[in-house]
Design an enzyme around this catalytic site. Structure first.
Site, PDB file in Angstrom:
ATOM      1  N   GLU A 169       0.797  -1.238   0.000  1.00 55.49           N
ATOM      2  CA  GLU A 169       0.000   0.000   0.000  1.00 55.49           C
ATOM      3  C   GLU A 169       0.826   1.284   0.000  1.00 55.49           C
ATOM      4  OE1 GLU A 169      -3.016  -0.061   3.039  1.00 55.49           O
ATOM      5  OE2 GLU A 169      -4.133  -1.621   2.015  1.00 55.49           O
ATOM      6  N   GLU A 357      -5.455  -8.496   0.628  1.00 57.82           N
ATOM      7  CA  GLU A 357      -6.051  -8.172   1.933  1.00 57.82           C
ATOM      8  C   GLU A 357      -7.521  -7.862   1.749  1.00 57.82           C
ATOM      9  OE1 GLU A 357      -4.444  -5.046   4.390  1.00 57.82           O
ATOM     10  OE2 GLU A 357      -2.380  -5.697   4.024  1.00 57.82           O
TER      11      GLU A 357
HETATM   12  C1  NOJ Z   1      -3.966  -2.277   5.281  1.00 63.52           C
HETATM   13  C2  NOJ Z   1      -2.600  -2.589   5.801  1.00 63.52           C
HETATM   14  O1  NOJ Z   1      -1.816  -3.228   4.851  1.00 63.52           O
HETATM   15  C3  NOJ Z   1      -2.596  -3.344   7.109  1.00 63.52           C
HETATM   16  O2  NOJ Z   1      -1.340  -3.169   7.686  1.00 63.52           O
HETATM   17  C4  NOJ Z   1      -3.733  -2.861   7.983  1.00 63.52           C
HETATM   18  O3  NOJ Z   1      -3.676  -3.404   9.262  1.00 63.52           O
HETATM   19  C5  NOJ Z   1      -5.042  -3.246   7.312  1.00 63.52           C
HETATM   20  N1  NOJ Z   1      -5.104  -2.659   6.000  1.00 63.52           N
HETATM   21  C6  NOJ Z   1      -6.278  -2.829   8.096  1.00 63.52           C
HETATM   22  O4  NOJ Z   1      -6.317  -1.462   8.253  1.00 63.52           O
END
Ligand code: NOJ
Length: 446
Positions: A169, A357
């Site tokens: 991200e 994710e």
């Molecule tokens: C994006 C991130 O990659 C991760 O580190 C985070 O905990 C989750 N989304 C949830 O916010």
């Protein structure tokens, strides 16, 4: 609708869970580990809700076997985790810390012994503090620092790790970390953000090329956060605002990497980046990734806003919209992932999509040894239904990773939002599989 089964996704579809080093490992200075920007940030007052720190987190560093055993017990075949740069290179460059390498070797080997495939993220936000002191992502030298670090990872782990993600991200760690200052390293303003964007793109590509050079057979990807964007109304101004927000949230990092350049038309301030773009950079801004990891949690509704600098658009908070919310305040809207898949599948340059994710935080209650997290279970099931719908319409989505295995340290939100399939009591480190974990396991068992 047919009952949702694993078979409907095909036998090659990859199933897993995702995690990140800083959020689970703890052991913040064990065995020669150096300080990261997140160690430094969490040590400051007022940065993380409740003053929470990740010095212990889920104690994964010492207890990784227990958590990998849980993966096996739950029939989860793929495990995504990240390497902490400062375990491998305490100062970011220079001397390698063999103890850090040994630790990841133990984790990788244990996964493989249990029949679990490791998926490695090279960079999930925990930049070495030493490098931040030299400017961090604003310093162009980071392209070399990052490629050197990636090379060490590739040479150390590439004989056993077949699946790689260069970064996690970029829009979040650069935007939250260098523009809004709500994440580490806590810097603000467009002057920081613009060089960071370009250096992140160059580094992402340099890292990917290193991996390809050293590991020609590896499956190489990188991950992007994305949200489905809709205008608040059908007015021309809101539609145009939504278009600009989409460029910022969904297109800023992926388009250069796909060879399409930065979305300067939609975000004119990006033209000020010219001063950071040196002759020859254009050739070093794109890479033919084997897969693109998409991470989606929700949709956003966007409104025209005269007062918001640079993009004249703002989000209408989900809480104001009277919609179902997660503990992060994000709207529960599973259809978002379908739209996101359609949107990204339309780029002919993307060969394959993996949802690296997806998941949700809800306030879980541990009652008599059970966590009946029906909302999370429904969230995952409904998201899978949407992914299946997109796949049945021809979208080349080939994998799904739940965020996340265990409740963990949720960055500036601390430990309060619980995203895990497995509940963690942070006092005792006791694990309790939630209903969603059992459901995912049954689903994977078939
Ligand atoms: C994006 C991130 O990659 C991760 O580190 C985070 O905990 C989750 N989304 C949830 O916010």
């Amino acid at each position: 609708m047919d009952r949702l089964t694993r078979t409907l996704f095909g036998s090659d579809f990859e199933w897993g869970v995702s995690t990140a080093a800083f959020q689970i490992e703890g052991a913040c200075d064990a065995d020669g580990k150096g300080e990261s920007i997140w160690d430094a940030f969490t040590a400051k007052k007022g940065k993380v809700i409740g003053g929470h720190k990740a010095d212990i987190a889920c104690n994964f560093y010492y207890n990784f076997k227990e958590d990998i055993d849980l993966l096996k017990k739950l029939h989860i075949p793929n495990f995504r985790f990240s390497i902490s740069w400062t375990r491998v290179l305490p100062d970011g460059t220079g001397k390698v810390n063999q103890e850090g390498i040994n630790y990841y070797n133990r984790v990788i080997d244990y996964c493989l012994e249990q029949g679990i495939e490791p998926w490695l993220t090279v960079y999930h936000w925990d930049l070495p503090q030493e490098l931040e002191q030299k400017g961090g992502w604003t310093n162009r030298q980071i392209v070399d620092w990052f490629s050197n670090y990636t090379e060490i990872c590739a040479r150390s782990f590439g004989d056993r790790v077949k699946h790689w993600m260069v970064m996690n991200e970029p829009s979040v760690f650069s935007g939250a970390g260098y523009f809004f200052g709500i994440h580490a390293p806590g810097r603000t303003g467009i002057k920081n953000f613009l060089p960071v964007i370009h250096h992140v793109v160059l580094s992402m590509v340099a890292g990917a090329r290193k991996l390809r050079e050293i590991l020609p057979d590896a499956n190489i990807g990188t991950t992007f956060s994305c949200s489905h964007i809709e205008p608040a109304s059908q007015s021309k101004r809101d539609i145009a605002a939504a278009h600009r927000a989409d460029a910022l949230v969904n297109r800023l990092f992926i388009e250069p990497v796909l060879g399409l350049g930065y979305p300067v038309n939609e975000i004119p301030v990006l033209s000020d980046m010219q001063k950071y773009i040196l002759p020859g950079d254009e050739e070093n801004m794109h890479f033919d990734f084997d897969f693109i990891g998409l991470q989606n949690y929700t949709r956003e509704i966007v409104k025209y806003s005269f007062l918001t600098p640079y993009i004249h658009a703002r989000l209408v908070k989900a809480a104001q919209r009277k919609v179902p919310l997660t503990a992060m305040g994000w709207e529960v809207y599973p259809r978002a992932i379908y739209h996101i898949l359609k949107k990204f599948d339309a780029y002919p340059q993307i060969k394959k999509i993996i949802i690296t994710e997806n998941g949700a935080a809800f306030p879980d209650d541990l009652i008599d040894g059970n966590v009946a997290d029906v909302q999370r279970l429904d969230y995952i099931r409904e998201n899978l239904q949407q992914i299946l719908a997109a796949r049945q319409e021809g979208v080349n989505v080939q994998g799904y990773f739940v965020w996340t295995l265990t409740d963990n340290f949720e960055w500036a939100e601390g430990y309060h939002p619980r995203f895990g399939l497995v509940h963690v009591d942070f006092e005792t480190q006791q694990r309790t599989i939630k209903s969603s974990g059992y459901w995912y396991s049954d689903f994977l068992k078939g």
